[in-house]
Design an enzyme around this catalytic site. Sequence first.
Site, PDB file in Angstrom:
ATOM      1  N   TYR A 141      23.036  18.461  45.648  1.00 41.06           N
ATOM      2  CA  TYR A 141      22.982  17.021  45.374  1.00 41.06           C
ATOM      3  C   TYR A 141      23.517  16.289  46.600  1.00 41.06           C
ATOM      4  O   TYR A 141      24.497  16.718  47.226  1.00 41.06           O
ATOM      5  CB  TYR A 141      23.845  16.676  44.156  1.00 41.06           C
ATOM      6  CG  TYR A 141      23.977  15.187  43.870  1.00 41.06           C
ATOM      7  CD1 TYR A 141      23.092  14.555  43.006  1.00 41.06           C
ATOM      8  CD2 TYR A 141      24.977  14.429  44.465  1.00 41.06           C
ATOM      9  CE1 TYR A 141      23.197  13.195  42.734  1.00 41.06           C
ATOM     10  CE2 TYR A 141      25.094  13.071  44.207  1.00 41.06           C
ATOM     11  CZ  TYR A 141      24.212  12.456  43.342  1.00 41.06           C
ATOM     12  OH  TYR A 141      24.320  11.112  43.093  1.00 41.06           O
ATOM     13  N   GLU A 229      19.800   8.513  46.612  1.00 39.52           N
ATOM     14  CA  GLU A 229      20.176   9.703  45.840  1.00 39.52           C
ATOM     15  C   GLU A 229      19.092  10.755  45.971  1.00 39.52           C
ATOM     16  O   GLU A 229      17.921  10.482  45.696  1.00 39.52           O
ATOM     17  CB  GLU A 229      20.371   9.342  44.365  1.00 39.52           C
ATOM     18  CG  GLU A 229      20.831  10.537  43.530  1.00 39.52           C
ATOM     19  CD  GLU A 229      20.996  10.167  42.058  1.00 39.52           C
ATOM     20  OE1 GLU A 229      22.033  10.519  41.482  1.00 39.52           O
ATOM     21  OE2 GLU A 229      20.094   9.534  41.485  1.00 39.52           O
TER      22      GLU A 229
END
Length: 420
Positions: A141, A229
């Site tokens: 991530y 993101e």
Amino acid sequence: MITGYRAARSALRPIKGAAVQQRRNLSIHEYQSVQLLNSYGIPTPTAKPAFSAEEAESVAKSFGKDELVIKAQVLAGGRGKGHFDSGFQGGVQMVDSPAQAKEYASKMLGHKLITKQTGAGGRICNAVMLAERMPPQKEYYAAVLNDRARGAPVLVTSSQGGMNIEDVAHDTPEAIITTTLDFDNGISQQEALDLAKKLGFKPEAQQNAADTFSKLYKIFREKDATQIEINPLAELSDGQVLCMDAKFGFDDNADFRQADVFKLRDTTQEDAQEVEAAEYGLNFIKLDGDIGCLVNGAGLAMATMDVLNLHGGSPANFLDVGGGATADAVKKAFELLLSSKNVKSIFVNIFGGIMRCDVIAEGIIKATKELQLTIPLVVRLQGTKEAEAKKMINESGLKIFPFDGLDEAAAKAVEAAKSA
């Protein structure tokens, strides 16, 4: 939209409260995000958009391979677990042939996808994206955002990608690494390599990961992004590092210098009334109550909502007319308020500084007459041109309840809504 950042940030420090506020960022579709990433040399699986079922079939054929994934292009998370208003389940599907791509696209396009983030109304799907299937060896991530507590941009990363970052932040906050970035230079090559090693990228993938971290911040700064993101950031068996899914937000205040980005805005994904309000310079957000609010200044608007709640009422909206509203804008504000059948009374609370009370009064009178207002209207005007405004309202002969005190005015608005 992108709750992952907020959750990741909450792992860094507790968030004691939250408030309704006007959205300050533009979001773009996944296929547009992929194109932006590629323009900065950041690798992704090959992905192409389609806007009809026939085009989806044609696009699928152009890949030269059958095993693809098709994704509904809707500005909301949880697409894979969502369902369409037609009953079709899942906004993300594996396809094994161009014919199947056409079939799935026909079930997605023109229908509303309903997810946990869209609410019951869902959001219309006007495009799909077809992409290569590239199973990752490991998922990570990565996110870039501004952190107010640190007073700097940060890179938030985790070795636990491919899942809700909120769950990671809650269950294993130690798995989240937050790196403070230099505003001008971002992350140094050595820092990026050290971070890649710390996250667990294998040696042949570490330089690729480091390059991706550096380029993500370059986009963030050059495009006035508020958030980026990547989830998951995938490591393949051959050492490639690919951005498998990307979500961007851009600062609305930068639209004057980011024309290429703001051309990508899709207003079909936004609330139609909020879009209309913005055209008149109004900040408008619908809520679930029955008291319409028209206020100038975000702080006073929040205080007005609090006072209404204190007196047992429930605001139907957040509406800030700002400091430069015209009589026509005020009339438009009333139209927005009256568009909700739930509104039983209207509370106008103005503190005139830059915004003159007489302009608001002119708009109130114009709206009341032209819209044939029948529900109770409570008005509190204080500040610049207050006397002139009150005189205009008194001489209008309209049924308007004027007040000087905030508590008294709010109590009247609540009483009027409950007795309607």
